[in-house]
Motif scaffolding. Structure first.
Motif, PDB file in Angstrom:
ATOM      1  N   ILE A 158       0.841  -1.200   0.000  1.00 32.28           N
ATOM      2  CA  ILE A 158       0.000   0.000   0.000  1.00 32.28           C
ATOM      3  C   ILE A 158       0.874   1.247   0.000  1.00 32.28           C
ATOM      4  N   ARG A 159       1.944   1.238   0.776  1.00 28.55           N
ATOM      5  CA  ARG A 159       2.876   2.374   0.776  1.00 28.55           C
ATOM      6  C   ARG A 159       3.526   2.541  -0.597  1.00 28.55           C
ATOM      7  N   PHE A 161       2.261   1.841  -3.547  1.00 32.23           N
ATOM      8  CA  PHE A 161       1.302   2.491  -4.445  1.00 32.23           C
ATOM      9  C   PHE A 161       1.230   3.994  -4.155  1.00 32.23           C
ATOM     10  N   LEU A 186      -3.794  -6.842  -7.590  1.00 34.33           N
ATOM     11  CA  LEU A 186      -5.034  -6.368  -6.971  1.00 34.33           C
ATOM     12  C   LEU A 186      -6.220  -7.240  -7.395  1.00 34.33           C
ATOM     13  N   TYR A 201      -8.095 -10.207   4.745  1.00 35.03           N
ATOM     14  CA  TYR A 201      -7.963  -9.908   3.322  1.00 35.03           C
ATOM     15  C   TYR A 201      -8.466 -11.054   2.440  1.00 35.03           C
ATOM     16  N   LEU A 211      -8.140  -4.835   0.145  1.00 34.92           N
ATOM     17  CA  LEU A 211      -6.859  -4.310  -0.327  1.00 34.92           C
ATOM     18  C   LEU A 211      -7.068  -3.249  -1.412  1.00 34.92           C
ATOM     19  N   GLU A 214      -8.183  -0.094   0.261  1.00 32.95           N
ATOM     20  CA  GLU A 214      -7.115   0.543   1.035  1.00 32.95           C
ATOM     21  C   GLU A 214      -6.072   1.176   0.125  1.00 32.95           C
ATOM     22  N   VAL A 215      -5.753   0.519  -0.984  1.00 30.72           N
ATOM     23  CA  VAL A 215      -4.833   1.120  -1.952  1.00 30.72           C
ATOM     24  C   VAL A 215      -5.446   2.393  -2.530  1.00 30.72           C
ATOM     25  N   ALA A 218      -5.226   5.209   0.022  1.00 33.58           N
ATOM     26  CA  ALA A 218      -3.853   5.692   0.211  1.00 33.58           C
ATOM     27  C   ALA A 218      -3.401   6.532  -0.976  1.00 33.58           C
TER      28      ALA A 218
END
Length: 372
Positions: A158-159, A161, A186, A201, A211, A214-215, A218
């Motif tokens: 996630i970070r 992305f 994804l 998940y 996921l 959340e992506v 972010a």
């Protein structure tokens, strides 16, 4: 007035028309960096007269590349190379440009498609790496098992992305598209065929969507308000028991509620067992069904190659824009020819206006100007 050549608002972005150049991998990067090939390829498509050009699937970390020769935007070197290539394109074209941020997951570490059909690199090949996935299930029989991401790995993803999105913003791009289609990471989390997790998940639809959402959150937080943010999905796996239209509508609604600016509706790519009934506009029913359920614009794609066909798709309210990929490689001036067929106007650089007598009238192409 042609619907295809009418403006479209995608969040903060205004497109001059509703023709989108879909992302197309070029398998021509060096250590993830754009090169001279990308300059000529992007510039060629940027001069097409399309309203939006989306750059190929671009990895958010090295292991996220489909092949060892794929494009990335994950460190200072790849960002600098992208910036240099983009500057050359911007010099000659004002086209709106975006990048598709992606992670290939278990479909990574491959050869180029014209080399052994893009097969997975064999064990011991120095160009390859261990792939990642929601569960230790290979894409195809005989391929190495991918490594299942743990929650720390998911947090890092996630970070990645979000970091790549910040790089896209620094580059001055107009748009980011998240790649949640075609069997990449994804999408692998979305489908019960590839996601056999028992944690938060995996399992339920809510968990399998987690996921992607959340992506999205972010990346949205990482982008300035001036940039558009959308997503590409596969509306179905074309495999019984897999990801399907009903689940895609649920995901689309959740994204719509979060402020997603558009959804780009494709299909397939998750499993070799897929059975696709291919034909002109074969994915349109999925785009049309999703469009009925969301407020955000819907981009349709998939064998939409005839100007009147594209016009009818929009006039009949099946989608808000149409994307072309291989058809644009075959005919990079497709928007000019569509304008001629529909009595509309497409943008062209002044250097090319003398081509107007050849199937175009002077009123059908307009000078876009350049900074050169």
């Amino acid at each position: 007035m042609s619907r295809l050549f009418s403006p479209l608002e995608i969040g903060p972005l205004r497109l001059a028309n509703r023709i989108v150049v879909a992302p197309m991998c070029q398998y021509s990067s060096v250590d993830g960096a754009a090169c001279d090939w990308h300059v000529q390829h992007w510039t060629n498509l940027a001069l097409s007269g399309a309203g939006l050009l989306i750059v190929e699937a671009t990895a958010v970390e090295p292991r996220g590349r489909i092949s060892w020769a794929d494009l990335g935007l994950y460190d200072d070197a790849t960002e600098a190379a992208f910036a240099e290539a983009l500057a050359s394109v911007r010099r000659w074209s004002p086209v709106k440009m975006g990048v598709q941020l992606a992670h290939a997951g278990r479909k990574a570490s491959t050869q180029k498609p014209w080399e052994n059909g893009g097969a997975h690199l064999p064990a011991g090949d120095p160009r390859g790496w261990t792939t990642l996935a929601p569960s230790p299930l290979p894409y195809a029989e005989g391929e190495p098992l991918p490594e299942a991401l743990d929650e720390a790995g998911i947090a890092a993803l996630i970070r990645d992305f979000a970091d790549s999105a910040r790089r896209a913003a620094r580059l001055g791009l107009d748009l980011v598209e998240l790649h949640a289609a075609h069997g990449y990471l994804l999408h692998q989390f979305l489908s019960p065929l590839s996601n056999r997790r028992s944690d938060r998940y995996g399992g339920s639809l809510e968990n399998r969507m987690r996921l992607v959402l959340e992506v999205f959150d972010a990346v949205k937080a990482a982008l300035p308000a001036s940039m558009a943010l959308g997503i590409r999905i596969s509306a179905t796996d074309w495999v019984a028991g897999g990801w399907d239209l009903e689940q895609s509508i649920a995901l689309a609604k959740a994204l719509d509620a979060r402020g997603c600016h558009y959804i780009h509706v494709s299909s397939g790519g998750l499993s070799p067992a897929q059975r696709i009934a291919v034909g002109p506009g074969y994915q349109l029913p999925f785009a049309e069904a999703i469009k009925r359920e969301v407020a955000m614009p819907v981009i349709a794609v998939g064998m939409i190659t005839d100007p009147q066909q594209a016009e009818d798709v929009l006039a009949e309210g099946k989608a808000d824009a149409v994307a072309l990929a291989r058809a644009m490689l075959y005919d990079p001036r497709w928007p000019w020819h569509a304008a001629a067929a529909l009595g509309a106007q497409a943008g062209a650089p002044p250097q090319y206006l003398r081509s107007a007598p050849h199937g175009l009238s002077a009123s059908m192409v307009a000078a876009t100007g350049s900074a050169g």
